[in-house]
Design a protein around this motif. Structure first.
Motif, short mmCIF file in Angstrom:
data_model
loop_
_atom_site.label_atom_id
_atom_site.label_comp_id
_atom_site.label_asym_id
_atom_site.label_seq_id
_atom_site.Cartn_x
_atom_site.Cartn_y
_atom_site.Cartn_z
N GLN A 608 15.06 6.23 1.00
CA GLN A 608 14.97 5.16 1.72
C GLN A 608 13.39 4.14 1.18
OE1 GLN A 608 15.84 5.97 5.60
NE2 GLN A 608 17.33 4.67 5.27
N ALA A 609 12.67 5.23 0.66
CA ALA A 609 11.13 4.61 0.30
C ALA A 609 11.35 3.97 -1.27
CB ALA A 609 10.27 5.81 0.27
N VAL A 610 10.34 2.67 -0.73
CA VAL A 610 9.76 1.62 -1.76
C VAL A 610 8.49 2.43 -2.24
CG1 VAL A 610 9.73 -0.25 -2.09
CG2 VAL A 610 11.60 0.42 -0.59
N VAL A 611 7.66 2.11 -1.32
CA VAL A 611 6.50 2.59 -1.69
C VAL A 611 5.53 4.17 -1.48
CG1 VAL A 611 6.13 0.67 -1.68
CG2 VAL A 611 5.32 1.76 0.27
N ASP A 612 4.73 5.18 -1.53
CA ASP A 612 3.89 6.00 -1.72
C ASP A 612 3.42 6.13 -0.57
OD1 ASP A 612 2.34 5.89 -2.49
OD2 ASP A 612 2.29 6.85 -4.74
N PRO A 613 2.68 7.36 -0.02
CA PRO A 613 2.40 7.49 0.94
C PRO A 613 0.55 6.46 0.77
CG PRO A 613 3.04 8.80 1.07
CD PRO A 613 3.40 8.47 -0.23
N ARG A 614 0.06 5.86 -0.24
CA ARG A 614 -0.61 5.61 -0.51
C ARG A 614 -0.92 4.18 -1.73
NH1 ARG A 614 -5.20 9.09 -1.04
NH2 ARG A 614 -6.82 7.36 -2.52
N LEU A 615 1.07 3.68 -0.85
CA LEU A 615 1.73 2.29 -1.45
C LEU A 615 1.62 1.86 -2.57
CD1 LEU A 615 -1.02 0.75 2.02
CD2 LEU A 615 1.15 1.82 1.90
N ARG A 616 1.43 2.84 -3.24
CA ARG A 616 1.80 2.56 -4.85
C ARG A 616 3.07 2.67 -4.90
NH1 ARG A 616 -1.49 7.84 -6.85
NH2 ARG A 616 0.01 8.40 -5.35
N VAL A 617 4.23 1.48 -5.84
CA VAL A 617 5.50 1.40 -5.96
C VAL A 617 6.16 2.83 -6.12
CG1 VAL A 617 7.28 -0.20 -6.89
CG2 VAL A 617 5.22 -1.45 -5.67
N HIS A 618 6.72 3.40 -6.37
CA HIS A 618 7.86 4.27 -6.20
C HIS A 618 7.90 3.73 -8.26
CE1 HIS A 618 7.11 7.35 -3.96
NE2 HIS A 618 8.09 6.55 -2.80
N GLY A 619 7.66 4.71 -9.27
CA GLY A 619 8.17 5.07 -10.69
C GLY A 619 7.63 3.80 -11.07
N LEU A 620 6.36 2.43 -11.11
CA LEU A 620 5.83 2.04 -11.74
C LEU A 620 4.14 2.36 -11.36
CD1 LEU A 620 7.50 -1.12 -9.86
CD2 LEU A 620 7.80 -0.08 -12.32
N ARG A 621 3.75 1.69 -12.58
CA ARG A 621 2.14 2.12 -12.60
C ARG A 621 1.03 0.18 -11.93
NH1 ARG A 621 0.13 2.90 -17.77
NH2 ARG A 621 -1.56 3.68 -17.02
N ASN A 622 0.55 0.48 -11.58
CA ASN A 622 -1.02 -0.82 -11.10
C ASN A 622 -0.23 -2.01 -10.10
OD1 ASN A 622 -2.39 1.33 -12.57
ND2 ASN A 622 -2.33 -0.73 -14.50
N LEU A 623 0.60 -0.97 -9.11
CA LEU A 623 1.57 -2.06 -8.54
C LEU A 623 1.58 -1.31 -6.50
CD1 LEU A 623 2.50 -5.23 -7.71
CD2 LEU A 623 4.93 -3.80 -8.64
N ARG A 624 0.94 -2.19 -6.28
CA ARG A 624 1.15 -1.71 -4.53
C ARG A 624 0.82 -2.94 -3.81
NH1 ARG A 624 -3.40 3.17 -4.17
NH2 ARG A 624 -4.10 3.23 -6.05
N VAL A 625 1.79 -2.39 -2.38
CA VAL A 625 2.54 -3.05 -1.00
C VAL A 625 1.45 -2.76 -0.43
CG1 VAL A 625 3.96 -4.43 0.17
CG2 VAL A 625 5.03 -3.37 -2.09
N VAL A 626 0.58 -4.19 0.61
CA VAL A 626 -0.47 -3.64 1.92
C VAL A 626 -0.29 -4.32 1.94
CG1 VAL A 626 -2.87 -3.64 2.58
CG2 VAL A 626 -1.78 -2.15 -0.22
#
Length: 660
Positions: A608-626
């Motif tokens: 169910q997760a879109v971002v990891d605990p460091r808020l990085r979008v799973h499977g992508l680089r240099n993209l976060r959701v904050v």
């Protein structure tokens, strides 16, 4: 001072008499209902004259330009006329998290940040906490509507729940009710235990304290409060006698009066608000005003981001596409793109950019870059504002008709501007917060399942001849249904607790309407849809609790009596039966704008997760959701303070990752 008062009243008239309902926001409304919406925004013919009295050089402009000379300005530094072509970080959305993040990242003068926001700068009329309800239907909001669903929002216009979100530098913190809550320790510890390392209560508490500048009298020595941050938190200086009745009744029922943000115990307490001397402190005021002239921080209002630019081969975000002044442009990010657009716009932007459920994106012709469950989980806090008690005394509650008459209003505004007290300092008439556990709860931990929001009045306090009716209109309650239920007590002295369901079993989802970035997404709250009926049962149990609370001596001093609301859909049901209250809740189902989990946080392997605990979008680089969309499960908190905390924590994580 006279000029300041004149400007304030003028600005209030301007703000409250205009604003935009876009064609998209009217989608699904009948021609009659569209006419009702348009009339809500009709421009008063005296406004141009008033503007010219303040500024003789003023010339009438288009509606979108009326407020320009009153709004906060964010010019680019060093005389720049346009933004750079590249920045270290691009932040999309200047809401509670985005403002915090931008301020923290640019503490390093070598780090460049571009902050993009679709809305405009706020104006000093938003400083007045008492008129928060007015801003729900102005151009400071995205005019979102939940999809029509069976059995909920039955008393709203077109039976659709209204979901306004902030569209301003400062985001929803410019239009909210300024309530400061953090969530219970057990709730954050559960989030951490699910694999979200770093998100336990003790860990997030440090970031709450980092932002906070507590001015809470009596809590000066509390180890749970911060005192050196940017976000002022204080007790509201203006109170009606009803808050003392609420707290005293709680004590009579064995519920202590506490700092409800302290971790030790549940209880009732005076509301803690993000205000300073009785004036709103938005995230923009707290984090941007003193920093907006930093040469490494560029802020662009009135700028709509339409796509995150992602290299499909390397799965690396490298910039964004945006529209400003009707021109489409690209801007590059050397390090990261960070989405802080909130629980609706962030998932929408991810999906438009090719990040989301594969089948859903493909159905709209969007090339899929990363198959993730974006938008598939959506939790919200819904409330029932219709539990109203009449009083046999007068002058005990906040009443718009009593405080809005000239010349009294001038004296009231003067007192508020000088001293920060009086009725304008009351945050939408909210005076107290109470956390309870109903008998329906089966939670093994001491976690509340219902929040009681004590109001210094009720839904009818904004009525009467010439009344603004701002609260009921801000919720989009049908006038016909409101009058049938409450017309007999309109503009009288009343007390009401808004009941807020903290941990619903029901959850919804968000999806794209199409691949047009200018379309609003489709939002499905799926309120009260849980198979076991626990959500409805919790509301009914809370009603019974409040009835027992009002039967105590403190409320009976005011002759408090339950009003027999006549909802058209409930007339066949015995008044005060459980079935009647279920019908009432399904009639007045109101969001409190706490949508979360649409970009859900979770460790690798969490389906169910879109971002990891460091808020990085799973499977992508240099993209976060904050922003608040990453909160994976409900917490007992209004989401402004958690969003700021998320911005604080993300800033440290981003700095740490950059230095590795």
């Amino acid at each position: 001072m006279i000029r300041k008062i004149k400007l304030f009243i003028l600005g209030a008239l301007l703000t409250l008499s205009s604003g935009g309902v876009t064609n998209d926001s009217r989608d699904g409304f009948s021609s009659e209902e569209q006419g009702t919406l348009k009339r809500s925004y009709r421009q008063h013919p005296l406004i141009d004259t008033l503007l010219q009295s303040v500024n003789p050089k003023y010339e009438p402009k288009q509606p979108d330009d009326f407020f320009d000379f009153l709004r906060d300005q964010y010019p680019l530094p060093d005389g720049l006329k346009s933004p750079l072509s590249e920045y270290d970080y691009i932040i999309v959305g200047a809401g509670s998290a985005g403002c915090t993040l931008a301020a923290r990242l640019t503490e390093d003068p070598k780090t460049t940040v571009l902050l993009l926001e679709a809305g405009k700068g706020e104006m000093f009329t938003t400083d007045a906490p008492a008129i928060a309800a007015f801003f729900q239907r102005t151009d400071y909001t995205w005019q979102y509507f939940m999809e029509k669903e069976p059995g909920v929002c039955l008393g709203m216009i077109n039976k659709k729940c209204f979901w306004p979100r902030g569209k301003a530098i400062g985001g929803t913190s410019v239009i909210n009710y300024m309530i400061y809550t953090r969530g219970r320790p057990e709730e954050w510890n559960r989030i951490a235990a699910a694999g979200n390392v770093g998100w336990s209560y003790d860990e997030v508490l440090e970031y709450y304290k980092k932002s906070e500048r507590s001015s809470l009298r009596g809590l000066e020595d509390s180890p749970h409060r911060g005192r050196k941050g940017e976000l002022n938190v204080e007790f509201v200086q203006y109170r009606t006698p009803m808050i003392d009745a609420f707290l005293e009744a709680g004590r009579e029922r064995g519920i202590p009066t506490v700092d409800y943000n302290a971790p030790e115990q549940l209880g009732f307490g005076y509301v803690q608000s993000t205000t300073q001397d009785g004036k709103r402190v938005s995230a923009a005021k707290a984090f941007l005003h003193r920093n907006k002239n930093r040469p490494n921080l560029h802020i662009l209002p009135n700028t709509r981001v339409t796509k995150v630019l992602i290299d499909s081969m390397t799965k690396t975000a490298y910039g964004v596409q945006y529209v400003r002044n009707r021109l489409k442009r690209n801007v590059a990010a050397r390090k990261e793109v960070i989405l802080s657009a909130g629980p609706i716009a962030s998932p929408q932007l991810l999906m438009l950019s090719g990040v989301g459920p594969k089948d859903h994106l493909s159905s709209h012709g969007i090339p899929v870059i990363q198959d993730l469950p974006v938008g598939r989980t959506l939790y919200d806090h819904i409330s029932f504002p219709g539990l109203i008690f009449t009083l046999n005394t007068t002058g005990m509650t906040l009443s718009e008709s009593r405080f809005a008459q000239l010349p009294g209003v001038i004296q009231t505004v003067t007192q508020w501007l000088q001293y920060g007290d009086g009725p304008p300092a009351s945050p939408g008439a909210v005076e107290g917060i109470g956390y309870i556990r109903t008998p329906v709860s089966n939670d093994p931990d001491p976690v509340p399942d219902m929040e009681l929001i004590s109001i210094g009045g009720s839904l009818v306090s904004d009525g009467g001849p010439g009344g603004s009716k701002a609260v009921r209109r801000g919720m989009m309650i049908s006038e016909k249904i409101f009058d049938a239920a409450y017309g007999s007590i309109d503009d009288t002295d009343t007390w009401s607790p808004f009941l807020m369901l903290l941990h619903p079993e029901s959850f919804g989802f968000i999806e794209l309407k199409d691949n047009n970035p200018w379309s609003h997404p489709r939002m499905h709250g799926r309120y009260l849809s849980d198979a076991g009926g626990k959500d409805v049962a919790t509301f009914v149990a809370a009603v019974r609790f409040v009835q027992e609370l009002v039967a105590t001596t403190p409320f009976q001093r005011f002759g408090a009596r339950l009003h027999r609301a006549q909802y058209p859909a409930c007339r066949a049901l015995p008044f005060d039966s459980d079935a009647y209250w279920e019908c009432a809740v399904r009639t007045l189902t109101a969001t409190l704008h706490h949508q979360i989990a649409t970009c859900r946080m979770g460790p690798a392997g969490d389906p169910q997760a879109v971002v990891d605990p460091r808020l990085r979008v799973h499977g992508l680089r240099n993209l976060r959701v904050v922003d608040s969309s990453i909160i994976p499960r409900t917490v007992a908190a209004h989401t402004n303070a958690p969003a700021i905390m998320i911005g604080e924590k993300a800033a440290d994580m981003i700095k740490e990752d950059a230095n590795r």
